[in-house]
Design a protein around this motif. Sequence first.
Motif, PDB file in Angstrom:
ATOM      1  N   PRO A  25       0.485  -1.323   0.071  1.00  0.00           N
ATOM      2  CA  PRO A  25      -0.201   0.247   0.092  1.00  0.00           C
ATOM      3  C   PRO A  25       0.584   1.404  -0.120  1.00  0.00           C
ATOM      4  O   PRO A  25       2.302   1.063   0.369  1.00  0.00           O
ATOM      5  CB  PRO A  25      -0.870   0.041   1.139  1.00  0.00           C
ATOM      6  N   SER A  26       0.245   2.948  -0.656  1.00  0.00           N
ATOM      7  CA  SER A  26       0.497   3.626  -0.365  1.00  0.00           C
ATOM      8  C   SER A  26       1.478   4.025   1.193  1.00  0.00           C
ATOM      9  O   SER A  26       2.617   5.402   0.989  1.00  0.00           O
ATOM     10  CB  SER A  26       0.138   4.529  -1.205  1.00  0.00           C
ATOM     11  N   THR A  27       0.938   3.650   1.867  1.00  0.00           N
ATOM     12  CA  THR A  27       1.186   4.193   3.497  1.00  0.00           C
ATOM     13  C   THR A  27       1.701   3.189   4.221  1.00  0.00           C
ATOM     14  O   THR A  27      -0.046   2.060   4.146  1.00  0.00           O
ATOM     15  CB  THR A  27       0.493   5.091   4.199  1.00  0.00           C
ATOM     16  N   ASP A  28       2.621   3.054   4.985  1.00  0.00           N
ATOM     17  CA  ASP A  28       2.147   1.527   6.298  1.00  0.00           C
ATOM     18  C   ASP A  28       0.759   1.565   7.018  1.00  0.00           C
ATOM     19  O   ASP A  28       0.997   0.790   7.707  1.00  0.00           O
ATOM     20  CB  ASP A  28       3.456   1.822   6.792  1.00  0.00           C
ATOM     21  N   LYS A  29       0.744   2.711   7.615  1.00  0.00           N
ATOM     22  CA  LYS A  29      -0.102   3.560   8.215  1.00  0.00           C
ATOM     23  C   LYS A  29      -1.538   2.701   7.957  1.00  0.00           C
ATOM     24  O   LYS A  29      -2.239   1.931   9.434  1.00  0.00           O
ATOM     25  CB  LYS A  29      -0.407   4.358   9.226  1.00  0.00           C
ATOM     26  N   ILE A  76     -17.264  -6.030  -0.025  1.00  0.00           N
ATOM     27  CA  ILE A  76     -15.754  -5.665  -0.032  1.00  0.00           C
ATOM     28  C   ILE A  76     -15.818  -4.057   0.439  1.00  0.00           C
ATOM     29  O   ILE A  76     -16.861  -3.151   0.003  1.00  0.00           O
ATOM     30  CB  ILE A  76     -15.215  -5.724  -1.237  1.00  0.00           C
ATOM     31  N   SER A  77     -14.971  -3.271   1.145  1.00  0.00           N
ATOM     32  CA  SER A  77     -14.934  -1.796   1.455  1.00  0.00           C
ATOM     33  C   SER A  77     -13.293  -1.863   1.368  1.00  0.00           C
ATOM     34  O   SER A  77     -12.752  -2.564   1.670  1.00  0.00           O
ATOM     35  CB  SER A  77     -15.058  -2.398   2.122  1.00  0.00           C
ATOM     36  N   HIS A  78     -13.367  -0.888   1.037  1.00  0.00           N
ATOM     37  CA  HIS A  78     -11.808  -0.029   1.681  1.00  0.00           C
ATOM     38  C   HIS A  78     -11.358   1.021   3.164  1.00  0.00           C
ATOM     39  O   HIS A  78     -12.120   1.454   3.464  1.00  0.00           O
ATOM     40  CB  HIS A  78     -11.252   0.514   0.382  1.00  0.00           C
ATOM     41  N   VAL A  79     -10.022   0.519   3.429  1.00  0.00           N
ATOM     42  CA  VAL A  79     -10.058   0.893   4.412  1.00  0.00           C
ATOM     43  C   VAL A  79      -9.152   2.479   4.973  1.00  0.00           C
ATOM     44  O   VAL A  79      -9.088   3.001   6.118  1.00  0.00           O
ATOM     45  CB  VAL A  79      -8.527  -0.071   5.639  1.00  0.00           C
ATOM     46  N   ASP A  80      -8.398   2.767   3.463  1.00  0.00           N
ATOM     47  CA  ASP A  80      -7.517   3.912   2.701  1.00  0.00           C
ATOM     48  C   ASP A  80      -9.177   5.274   2.703  1.00  0.00           C
ATOM     49  O   ASP A  80      -9.950   4.701   2.828  1.00  0.00           O
ATOM     50  CB  ASP A  80      -7.194   3.832   2.039  1.00  0.00           C
ATOM     51  N   THR A  81      -8.658   6.337   3.858  1.00  0.00           N
ATOM     52  CA  THR A  81      -9.214   7.703   3.513  1.00  0.00           C
ATOM     53  C   THR A  81      -8.544   8.431   2.971  1.00  0.00           C
ATOM     54  O   THR A  81      -7.485   8.938   2.023  1.00  0.00           O
ATOM     55  CB  THR A  81      -8.793   8.412   5.307  1.00  0.00           C
ATOM     56  N   GLU A 173      -7.733   2.907  -2.593  1.00  0.00           N
ATOM     57  CA  GLU A 173      -9.034   3.141  -3.410  1.00  0.00           C
ATOM     58  C   GLU A 173      -9.094   4.577  -3.560  1.00  0.00           C
ATOM     59  O   GLU A 173      -8.927   5.000  -4.451  1.00  0.00           O
ATOM     60  CB  GLU A 173     -10.273   2.466  -2.458  1.00  0.00           C
ATOM     61  N   GLU A 174      -8.368   5.072  -2.503  1.00  0.00           N
ATOM     62  CA  GLU A 174      -8.633   6.314  -2.200  1.00  0.00           C
ATOM     63  C   GLU A 174      -8.217   7.204  -3.920  1.00  0.00           C
ATOM     64  O   GLU A 174      -8.176   8.646  -4.428  1.00  0.00           O
ATOM     65  CB  GLU A 174      -8.961   7.502  -1.488  1.00  0.00           C
ATOM     66  N   ILE A 175      -6.616   6.633  -4.634  1.00  0.00           N
ATOM     67  CA  ILE A 175      -6.264   7.051  -4.882  1.00  0.00           C
ATOM     68  C   ILE A 175      -5.992   6.052  -5.904  1.00  0.00           C
ATOM     69  O   ILE A 175      -5.261   6.533  -7.383  1.00  0.00           O
ATOM     70  CB  ILE A 175      -4.621   7.403  -4.611  1.00  0.00           C
ATOM     71  N   GLY A 176      -6.849   5.329  -6.542  1.00  0.00           N
ATOM     72  CA  GLY A 176      -7.523   4.632  -7.905  1.00  0.00           C
ATOM     73  C   GLY A 176      -6.261   3.024  -8.053  1.00  0.00           C
ATOM     74  O   GLY A 176      -6.381   2.862  -8.908  1.00  0.00           O
ATOM     75  N   ARG A 177      -5.435   2.543  -6.918  1.00  0.00           N
ATOM     76  CA  ARG A 177      -5.208   1.803  -6.508  1.00  0.00           C
ATOM     77  C   ARG A 177      -5.448   0.426  -6.314  1.00  0.00           C
ATOM     78  O   ARG A 177      -4.901  -0.754  -5.979  1.00  0.00           O
ATOM     79  CB  ARG A 177      -3.870   1.897  -6.501  1.00  0.00           C
ATOM     80  N   GLY A 178      -6.445   0.570  -6.057  1.00  0.00           N
ATOM     81  CA  GLY A 178      -7.078  -0.160  -4.448  1.00  0.00           C
ATOM     82  C   GLY A 178      -7.695  -2.145  -5.064  1.00  0.00           C
ATOM     83  O   GLY A 178      -7.268  -2.317  -4.133  1.00  0.00           O
ATOM     84  N   VAL A 179      -7.889  -1.544  -5.838  1.00  0.00           N
ATOM     85  CA  VAL A 179      -7.509  -3.514  -7.027  1.00  0.00           C
ATOM     86  C   VAL A 179      -6.753  -3.934  -7.617  1.00  0.00           C
ATOM     87  O   VAL A 179      -6.640  -4.578  -8.300  1.00  0.00           O
ATOM     88  CB  VAL A 179      -8.830  -4.013  -6.822  1.00  0.00           C
ATOM     89  N   ASP A 180      -5.573  -3.198  -7.014  1.00  0.00           N
ATOM     90  CA  ASP A 180      -3.781  -3.359  -8.246  1.00  0.00           C
ATOM     91  C   ASP A 180      -4.148  -4.750  -8.245  1.00  0.00           C
ATOM     92  O   ASP A 180      -2.995  -5.651  -9.125  1.00  0.00           O
ATOM     93  CB  ASP A 180      -3.357  -1.989  -8.415  1.00  0.00           C
ATOM     94  N   ARG A 352     -21.277   9.678  -9.712  1.00  0.00           N
ATOM     95  CA  ARG A 352     -20.250   9.983 -10.791  1.00  0.00           C
ATOM     96  C   ARG A 352     -19.123  10.422 -10.202  1.00  0.00           C
ATOM     97  O   ARG A 352     -18.854  10.780  -9.337  1.00  0.00           O
ATOM     98  CB  ARG A 352     -20.939  11.432 -10.441  1.00  0.00           C
ATOM     99  N   GLY A 353     -18.674   8.736 -10.342  1.00  0.00           N
ATOM    100  CA  GLY A 353     -16.851   8.449  -9.846  1.00  0.00           C
ATOM    101  C   GLY A 353     -16.591   7.122  -9.730  1.00  0.00           C
ATOM    102  O   GLY A 353     -17.456   6.396 -10.918  1.00  0.00           O
ATOM    103  N   GLY A 354     -16.056   6.470  -9.189  1.00  0.00           N
ATOM    104  CA  GLY A 354     -15.804   5.237  -9.029  1.00  0.00           C
ATOM    105  C   GLY A 354     -15.241   4.535  -7.834  1.00  0.00           C
ATOM    106  O   GLY A 354     -15.379   5.156  -6.737  1.00  0.00           O
ATOM    107  N   THR A 355     -15.784   2.986  -7.887  1.00  0.00           N
ATOM    108  CA  THR A 355     -15.435   2.373  -7.083  1.00  0.00           C
ATOM    109  C   THR A 355     -14.604   0.916  -7.537  1.00  0.00           C
ATOM    110  O   THR A 355     -14.406   0.826  -8.403  1.00  0.00           O
ATOM    111  CB  THR A 355     -16.191   1.588  -6.591  1.00  0.00           C
ATOM    112  N   ASP A 356     -13.960   0.828  -6.808  1.00  0.00           N
ATOM    113  CA  ASP A 356     -13.135  -1.069  -6.479  1.00  0.00           C
ATOM    114  C   ASP A 356     -13.949  -1.871  -7.043  1.00  0.00           C
ATOM    115  O   ASP A 356     -13.306  -2.658  -7.712  1.00  0.00           O
ATOM    116  CB  ASP A 356     -12.565  -1.274  -5.428  1.00  0.00           C
ATOM    117  N   GLY A 357     -15.468  -1.998  -6.899  1.00  0.00           N
ATOM    118  CA  GLY A 357     -15.756  -2.596  -7.658  1.00  0.00           C
ATOM    119  C   GLY A 357     -16.369  -2.321  -9.172  1.00  0.00           C
ATOM    120  O   GLY A 357     -17.247  -3.979 -10.338  1.00  0.00           O
ATOM    121  N   ALA A 358     -15.932  -1.252  -9.500  1.00  0.00           N
ATOM    122  CA  ALA A 358     -16.340  -1.293 -11.184  1.00  0.00           C
ATOM    123  C   ALA A 358     -14.579  -1.268 -11.359  1.00  0.00           C
ATOM    124  O   ALA A 358     -14.966  -2.301 -12.699  1.00  0.00           O
ATOM    125  CB  ALA A 358     -15.978   0.859 -11.304  1.00  0.00           C
TER     126      ALA A 358
END
Length: 405
Positions: A25-29, A76-81, A173-180, A352-358
């Motif tokens: 992930p982009s941040t260890d936290k 499925i849900s994402h943990v990042d803000t 997910e918030e930076i568009g990499r959630g399911v890379d 009017r956006g996207g989700t990991d589900g897309a």
Amino acid sequence: MELKERFLKYVSFDTQSDESSESFPSTDKQLVLLKHLVEEMKSIGLTEVEMDKHGYVMGTIPASKGCENAPVIGFISHVDTAPDMSGKDVKPQIIDNYDGKDIKLNDELMMTVEDFPELSFFKGHTLITTDGTTLLGADDKAGVAEIMTAAEYLMSHPEIKHGKIRIGFTPDEEIGRGVDYFDVEKFGAKFGYTMDGGLEGELEYENFNAASAKLFVQGRNIHPGSAKGKMINALQVICDLHQMLPVNMRPEYTSDYEGFYLLISMEGAVESAKSAYIIRDHDRDLFEEKKVILQAAVDFMNKKYGSDIVKLEMKDQYYNMSQMVKPHPEVINKAIEAMKMADVKPKIQPIRGGTDGARLSYMGLPCPNIFAGGMNFHGKFEYTSLDSMHKAVQVIINLAKLWAE
């Protein structure tokens, strides 16, 4: 653990993602909360619980006896803000029996019904807001809390018949990499649902087609006293090019199925400058047309200056999930029925956006999006309704029942 307690626990974790990071992930936290979820899932009896090397957490609610052949579904849900605003030291405020009036977040900041008319829907609800200094994290810790609460309920109520249920929590997910690196085959579900929507009743299986675009301009810096016929001001080129894009295709002038160009950053000097856009449209043909228009603007500027002073990097990010979900009407119909069983009025609308589900839908896991109850995501006015979150938990439980029938 009660839903309210669980949600407040999760928002105490700072899990902001970082678009500039090259790690995953982009941040260890983010891993701190993900590891916590692993232990919590084990503690309530889930099986096949693990976190892989990329930080994806998966677990299983085993099928009830006699329901082993029911379709496997996933939540499925994402943990990042979001990077937009700090998610550190969140101080939630709880408003019981909300009176439908303006909400004081702190001494300097009010959330008014005039600015946010959706507040009227929540009169009588228990609301959880920010203190006006951070975001809340309901996007998407509300979804995480709802899935975990439903999982605990199903594990403690064996009389409820259901098939095998898979649970997944993702970072970034918030930076568009959630399911890379999400392993759809390993997840093993036939259908999935992301719990990542907003207002109670939202059900979404149409989203934007999305692209990113970056412009790099090489100017020519000459002393302004002798610049006539020589200077090429890179900042001015950026501005001129932006003005060539249709004004009515900016987010502030669009709604519903209308797409847009959004200028998200611009920086530089006379010698060189750069800008970045996101391009969105539900209609694939109009989406492709928007990319052609931007390319034509770049070509025009290069022709005007007689050299390739503008470089364009454009990349597709995700596509409209409807193409992958509509061939499976049962995944939508059961969600509608599950909401009605929970006394929730379904509101089918495009995202009017996207989700990991897309992206998951294009990876072989048809995955519409269901409300989680949060509002005003990504900023200091974010809040959630505990009442709506309880309804979302019931929708998950109802879907578990319906898919076993």
